[in-house]
Design a protein around this motif. Structure first.
Motif, mmCIF file in Angstrom:
data_model
loop_
_atom_site.group_PDB
_atom_site.id
_atom_site.type_symbol
_atom_site.label_atom_id
_atom_site.label_comp_id
_atom_site.label_asym_id
_atom_site.label_seq_id
_atom_site.Cartn_x
_atom_site.Cartn_y
_atom_site.Cartn_z
ATOM 1 N N ALA A 86 0.825 -1.209 0.000
ATOM 2 C CA ALA A 86 0.000 0.000 0.000
ATOM 3 C C ALA A 86 0.859 1.258 0.000
ATOM 4 N N LEU A 87 1.959 1.230 0.751
ATOM 5 C CA LEU A 87 2.850 2.393 0.778
ATOM 6 C C LEU A 87 3.493 2.631 -0.583
ATOM 7 N N ALA A 88 3.908 1.558 -1.227
ATOM 8 C CA ALA A 88 4.522 1.708 -2.552
ATOM 9 C C ALA A 88 3.521 2.275 -3.549
ATOM 10 N N GLU A 89 2.308 1.769 -3.505
ATOM 11 C CA GLU A 89 1.291 2.259 -4.441
ATOM 12 C C GLU A 89 0.925 3.709 -4.158
ATOM 13 N N GLN A 90 0.733 4.042 -2.877
ATOM 14 C CA GLN A 90 0.376 5.423 -2.548
ATOM 15 C C GLN A 90 1.563 6.359 -2.761
ATOM 16 N N GLY A 91 2.772 5.861 -2.521
ATOM 17 C CA GLY A 91 3.951 6.700 -2.728
ATOM 18 C C GLY A 91 4.083 7.187 -4.151
#
Length: 452
Positions: A99-104
């Motif tokens: 999720a962090l990679a996608e939102q980043g």
């Protein structure tokens, strides 16, 4: 021979010196980084309490995943500290990392809400039973904000805490009972006014003291962990919270439950597991899978009073909130954690291992004949240096022994096992295995053998 909590203190001191030497000689890279850090980091570490470990210099981490981490010298560890609850569901859970990679790739912060905020608020209401929510960057901030809202909603200025409590670094809570009298904590730095003017403190599990402290109707809220966790674990006695909630309601005060540590009790925290009905609820640390964030919820009645207080206040800064609060990354992390990590299955696994751990600790304590006990709150387990578990903060403080703790902690660390440096708290996570627990129990048995 000098004895201390049932052990041979002379042997323990010899062992500690040997373990410090063992640590130092095997970790040249951590030693070098510690020396370099001293050039520009105050106290030689990013935050001064990172010096509270038992090691002669800081242990530097290379990577952490699940229940394990590796230091910069290549040694692997099983982690039973788990960031003192910040990584209670394991380091870098895959759903959160994804999720962090996608939102980043889509943005970090905008000071505007994302769709995740709606999903998270609904899930918090379902999971914890309070209908309205707000966000913060840490549980400290969340507690600070809730105290402001409670005072604004009630028109009262005072707060009540329990002796030995832990609610982060909120100024109001640093008041202790010393010889039965409230006193600002001696260790608090830079405090310029007397906190006892607005903070009352009583012993946990003392209903008469709670009643007396609330009787004049000046207390806005009682801020409490449902089970105390930071002075050594102190559990509520049977019926305590049922009676305490009735007292608090009778005197018109609000109940704020801080579950930052006791979320180890279950998916809905201690609150849902034991049927508590707080007016406000605070949770930090693990709610974002280790990403800095926190949440706080209100009952419908308190939410109405809070919103009225804001509407009726003059325009300007309320003193509540920070710029990066509820940023896009944090909201994505919370959604992933709540949806995929803090699951019933994860807790079931953790509870089974914590029971295995607690039973093994008790067996070792009995086998070696030391007057210690074991206390457990769900996935959180602790061995304590007393035959009977403490019932309040004063009793818990009297049995603390940081020197003895450091002997045990460093022995375990040198064998690839990390537990929390503050007292003897041990956490398991969804990635912990039965073999991990058994290895910890074997090392615990070995260190007892060495110091008795």
């Amino acid at each position: 021979m000098t004895t201390r909590h049932g052990i041979n203190w002379d042997k323990a001191q010899v062992l500690f010196a040997a373990e410090r030497e063992r640590f130092a000689t095997r970790r040249p890279r951590s030693r070098a980084l510690s020396q370099q850090a001293a050039e520009h980091l105050a106290f030689g570490v990013p935050l001064h309490w990172m010096n509270d470990w038992s090691t002669p210099f800081s242990l530097y981490v290379d990577w952490a995943k699940g229940a394990r981490f590796r230091d910069v010298d290549g040694f692997d560890y099983t982690d039973f500290c788990l960031g003192d609850t910040g990584a209670m569901f394991g380091h870098a859970p895959e759903p959160v990392a994804r999720a962090l990679a996608e939102q980043g790739a889509k943005g970090f912060t905008a000071m505007l809400p994302s769709e995740d905020a709606v999903w998270v608020s609904r899930e918090l209401a379902r999971r914890f039973g309070l209908p309205f929510w707000q966000f913060a960057m840490s549980a400290t901030d969340a507690n600070r904000f809730v105290l402001r809202w409670a005072r604004a909603a009630t028109g009262r200025s005072k707060v009540l805490v329990f002796n030995g409590c832990y609610h982060g670094t909120v100024d109001d809570v640093f008041v202790d009972l010393v010889d039965g009298q409230p006193r600002q904590r001696d260790s608090l730095l830079g405090q310029v006014y007397d906190l006892t003017q607005h903070t009352r403190v009583v012993e946990f599990n003392d209903l008469a003291a709670l009643e007396a402290a609330l009787a004049d109707g000046e207390v806005a809220c009682v801020l409490a962990e449902p089970a105390m966790t930071n002075i050594g674990m102190v559990l509520p006695e049977p019926g305590y919270w049922e009676a305490a909630q009735a007292i608090i309601r009778r005197h018109g005060a609000l109940l704020v439950i801080d579950e930052t540590h006791t979320i180890s009790t279950g998916p809905g925290g201690y609150t849902r597991a034991h049927g508590l009905a707080p007016d406000a609820f605070v949770l930090g640390k693990p709610v974002g899978g280790g990403v800095p964030c926190a949440v706080y919820g209100f009952s419908a009645e308190l939410a109405e009073r809070v919103q009225a207080a804001k509407r009726n206040a003059p325009p300007g800064h309320s003193g509540v909130g920070t710029t990066l609060t509820a940023n896009l990354l944090a909201m994505a992390a919370m959604r992933a954690t709540l949806a995929e990590v803090m699951s019933d299955a994860a807790y079931a696994h953790m509870f089974a291992l914590a029971e295995r751990l607690a039973a093994g600790l008790r067996a070792a304590i009995t086998r070696h004949g030391v007057p210690w006990c074991v206390t457990q709150v769900g996935a959180r387990t602790e061995f304590q240096f007393a035959a009977q578990a403490p019932r309040n903060g004063s009793e818990a403080e009297r049995i603390l022994d940081s020197a003895l703790e450091q002997v045990i902690h460093l022995y375990l660390l040198n064998r690839g096992l990390l537990i929390t440096p503050f007292h003897n708290m041990i956490l398991v996570c969804p990635d912990t295995t039965a073999a991990d627990v058994d290895r910890l129990l074997q090392a615990f048995d070995e260190v007892l053998t060495a110091i008795i």
